[in-house]
Write a protein that holds these residues in place. Sequence first.
Motif, short mmCIF file in Angstrom:
data_model
loop_
_atom_site.label_atom_id
_atom_site.label_comp_id
_atom_site.label_asym_id
_atom_site.label_seq_id
_atom_site.Cartn_x
_atom_site.Cartn_y
_atom_site.Cartn_z
N ASP A 332 2.87 -13.47 -2.06
CA ASP A 332 1.71 -13.61 -2.93
C ASP A 332 1.22 -12.26 -3.48
O ASP A 332 0.11 -12.15 -3.98
N ASP A 333 2.10 -11.24 -3.42
CA ASP A 333 1.73 -9.92 -3.95
C ASP A 333 1.37 -9.99 -5.44
O ASP A 333 0.55 -9.20 -5.93
N PHE A 334 2.00 -10.94 -6.15
CA PHE A 334 1.78 -11.00 -7.59
C PHE A 334 0.31 -11.28 -7.93
O PHE A 334 -0.16 -10.96 -9.02
N ALA A 335 -0.40 -11.90 -6.99
CA ALA A 335 -1.79 -12.28 -7.25
C ALA A 335 -2.77 -11.28 -6.68
O ALA A 335 -4.00 -11.48 -6.77
N GLY A 336 -2.28 -10.20 -6.11
CA GLY A 336 -3.16 -9.22 -5.48
C GLY A 336 -3.82 -8.30 -6.49
O GLY A 336 -3.34 -8.12 -7.61
N THR A 337 -4.92 -7.73 -6.11
CA THR A 337 -5.64 -6.75 -6.94
C THR A 337 -6.03 -5.56 -6.09
O THR A 337 -6.16 -5.67 -4.88
N GLN A 338 -6.24 -4.42 -6.74
CA GLN A 338 -6.69 -3.25 -6.02
C GLN A 338 -8.19 -3.36 -5.77
O GLN A 338 -8.95 -3.82 -6.62
N THR A 339 -8.58 -2.95 -4.57
CA THR A 339 -10.01 -3.01 -4.22
C THR A 339 -10.42 -1.72 -3.55
O THR A 339 -9.59 -0.97 -3.05
N ASP A 340 -11.74 -1.48 -3.55
CA ASP A 340 -12.26 -0.36 -2.79
C ASP A 340 -13.25 -0.90 -1.75
O ASP A 340 -13.51 -2.10 -1.67
#
Length: 350
Positions: A332-340
């Motif tokens: 499911d990496d394709f749906a991931g986003t960068q976060t802080d």
Amino acid sequence: MKTIKGPAVFLAQFMDSKPPFDSLDGLCKWAADLGYKGIQIPTWETALIDVTKAGESKTYCDELKGKVESYGLKITELASHLQGQLVAVHPAYDIMFDSFAPEEYRNNPKKRTEWAIEQLKSAAKASRNLGLDIHGTFSGSLLWHTSHPWPQRPPGLVEMGFKELANRWIPILDVFDEQGVDVCYEVHPGEDLHDGVTFERFLKATGNHKRVNLLYDPSHFILQQLDYIAYIDHYHEFIKMFHVKDAEFNPTGKKGTFGGYEDWIDRAGRYRHPGDGQVDFKTVFSKLTQYGCDVWAVMEWECCIKSPEQGAKEGAPFIKSHIIQATEKKFDDFAGTQTDEEELKRILGV
């Protein structure tokens, strides 16, 4: 996770007086032609290896290794099951186990044990000279005749038995430690190390010696009706060798675990070729891959029905079809986003 290596084959059961099974060159060509990538060498077969010389000579080992690699193969491990058995033999089994030793050591249990111990120490040094860091063997047995406690075992007997077994193995394990080689005990009926509980007893008796590890063979657990899948959950950190061998257990109203002194083909529990028995190899390979067990999948032929020729031919593709290429990414990496950190707090509502 790690991808299991293979396919490989244990040469012990294929040795014969006829070509190609009577020499290392013959067996290497045979194995390579069948699609195997590695061979496990039994050190008691002097036609394949002189383990004493291998422990003394790096040059001899380089030549041996070069010969194997010239066929596109690797030596996966050395194995010393017969010598390991002779480290500890109850007198009731002396006559039958004498054949495991050279003739000059027979009818002399003390000398036979001394020979076996020296063989194991040579195997440690030979493994290092060959660039190997794992080795397979049996523990031997002083207590097996008491496994069904009748008459009842006197208090302290089991503790004394494992203390003695550990005392015999610790000097051997120390040599393996000096060489940087792990000892993988094949947990097996007839050995004092025959299940998880007995492995733990031995490990404790050795003071948790860091070289004490496991050769995993699920077939032996089918015969004992032990959960061979949960076993991986318990002991995966110790599993450093893997025999791909199958078995089945079909009890009747006349026979069960103990087998009625029947020949293998007539027993309720019997060994079979991989895929012909009851072992769930898909789950086994998945579990070993999931836990990152860095092992070679080594086919061992011990089927009471299928011929060794057919077993060897079918073994390589069977193992190859079960090896899982461990994923390096999440599905499911394709749906991931960068976060802080602040965004994580907002997601949690804090």
